[in-house]
Design an enzyme around this catalytic site. Sequence first.
Site, PDB file in Angstrom:
ATOM      1  N   ASP A  19       4.871 -42.450  61.374  1.00  0.00           N
ATOM      2  CA  ASP A  19       5.785 -42.994  60.379  1.00  0.00           C
ATOM      3  C   ASP A  19       5.015 -43.388  59.119  1.00  0.00           C
ATOM      4  OD1 ASP A  19       8.458 -44.255  59.676  1.00  0.00           O
ATOM      5  OD2 ASP A  19       7.166 -46.024  59.605  1.00  0.00           O
ATOM      6  N   GLU A  37       4.874 -38.106  58.708  1.00  0.00           N
ATOM      7  CA  GLU A  37       5.912 -38.329  57.709  1.00  0.00           C
ATOM      8  C   GLU A  37       5.127 -38.536  56.416  1.00  0.00           C
ATOM      9  OE1 GLU A  37       9.892 -41.008  57.030  1.00  0.00           O
ATOM     10  OE2 GLU A  37       8.091 -42.030  57.738  1.00  0.00           O
TER      11      GLU A  37
END
Length: 710
Positions: A355, A391
């Site tokens: 993330d 990401e």
Amino acid sequence: MAFVQIPTRPGYPYPLGVSLTKDGANFVLFSENATAVQLLLFSHPDDKEPKEVIEVKEKTGDLWHVCVPGIMPGQLYAYKVDGPYKPEQGLRFNKNKTLIDPYAKAVAGFIKWDDSLFGYKIGDPNQDLSFDERDSTPFIPKSVVVSDEFDWEDDKPLSLRIPWSQTVIYETHVKGFSIKRDDIDEKIRGKFLGLASKSAISYFKDLGITAVELMPVQQFVRDRFLVEKGLTNYWGYNPIAYFAPDCGYATDCLGKQVVEFKKMVKELHAAGIEVIIDVVYNHTGEGNQLGPTLSFRGIDNSSYYMLNPQNPRYYMDFTGTGNTLNLRHPRVLQMVMDSLRYWVLEMHIDGFRFDLASALARELYSVNMLSTFFVAIQQDPILSRVKLIAEPWDVGEGGYQVGNFPYQWAEWNGKYRDTIRRFWRGEPMLYSELANRLMGSPDLYQGSGRTPFASINYVTSHDGFTLQDLVSYNQKHNEANGFDNKDGMDENYSWNCGFEGETQDPNVIACREKQKRNFMITLFISQGVPMLLGGDELSRTQKGNNNAFCQDNEISWYDWNLDERKKAFRDFVKSMIYFRKAHPIFRRRKFFQGRKLFGSPYKDLTWISPAGTEIDDKTWNSSTQTIAFVLSGDAMDEVNERGERVADDTFLVILNGSPSSIKFKIPKLGEKWELVAWSCLREPKENEKIVKAEQEIQVEGRTAIIYKRV
């Protein structure tokens, strides 16, 4: 509180966390700036005070350690750490606050929100400069001593190693997937064991996916402001213990979460399905300077977090959550690396999706892809072999790093998502932009020596609209979140087919079903690695909510009661997955060259105009609403694992994103072409099933068509 004098030994400084010995356990805690450390032992998760308090006296460098005889698996423990409380200098020690071990392998329950969990006095005019003396012990969940023993049978770490070329990712939420499945035992619905159930695994196998990508499963914080509003942190992007599976997905929280997670992985592996977990090493659940003191902040705030160098009272926030983990500190980097290796070696995880991965490369204000974190990953003999997915952005300046990650990494390709969405809602797109996205984004990855598999292609993910909502809503509808619809992305590149929200209008419904098929055809014929958002194949809707992070209810849960229309779409998605898997030309390991190879009379890739001829440079640099290409299976420059050359069928792909129908002349790159896939809901006419070279066909507006040369 009186100290209990129990016999202890100095112990040893490695490894960090708790290690079981022949007659007890060794406890190690990092704190560079602490002046004293206490180990607290508890009998029950709800204990309001410890049964024993042990002064940790041994310190080797910055590691505090003690060996305690008689400790068994299941023992509950926590820490208290003393040191200077000088927030303006970045020091926030508070000996009254009970703390979760950063290396805890299990956490017994959840935070019970109370003002005493904060290091400062809530409501004090000096805010975080004040000091709170209340004991937080009754409200903090205790860490659990866990044994690593487990019968994996034949399963070994990294035993599957499914190549990227064969990978189809299914992104899902552990609870949301199974909580409403009637064919799963009610006790394990929404749990790790629910994903390991026979019906769940049978479903995955039948659908054809090769990997489940689980939204965060490391123990996370249920935010106070959400809990007090009757909501929760459903998604889990707020970690507090990087080694511990979240106990919300287990049948109990006294260590079973570890065993049940391992059982889930073992069963999925036995079915040939890899497990990728979404990890959040960019921040923790302690928030900014006004957040609670739960673990890292009270153990060594100035080491664990990136602080503002001009005013260390405040945090550098590249994540939008209040803090950023400081991977420039060797012990913090060590914790992350130890955590990653633990999930691979002990939990048998096959890969990670990171993330806000740009935050991991932050060096004060800039992003450096040669940072220590990425170097450490690259040289690690274990982590360099797993699937690594970034990401590729964070919320800080210069944080958008699509295309810039090291060669071992794949990336969520946000440019693919946005381009494909805009094309199918009818926007004119630059031909070269659209072509690059369909072919694995060579403009982003080829120059750095990467392959098409650097691109994780997706149309939808947990963050944003579901596929059903993408074709049903023009605007977000996040009212249920309680933020006046101000949260979530404003620009979704969506189109509602003429009506906002649910409707019984058959024309609107037909439009949406066709659009969904357009997206799925495009996704599964694109070069790169396809990722399907779990539930999209079920036509799952969140009622227009594009930020359902706090909705642990029917808004987020998968609905398995399918009518005939939904069943037909599920079967269509399945057919496209199988179609992709059957044809290596759609999952190449190398980029197309656009030239003739191996004696083939045709180029490996040819872009075709509606006139049936190869496009020119002017078209390549112009806007378009229609794109078509031929992939020649006899001109593939690839070999299989045995070194044998790979060949495949030849395909003509026509994507008409315009609302208007077009005339399209079949190119002279083969005599006959057979229709093998299309997005139209009607049955094809006889003269559409088999077409000939130079035959002119009518391609309906917003239609995807695939022909195979016969």
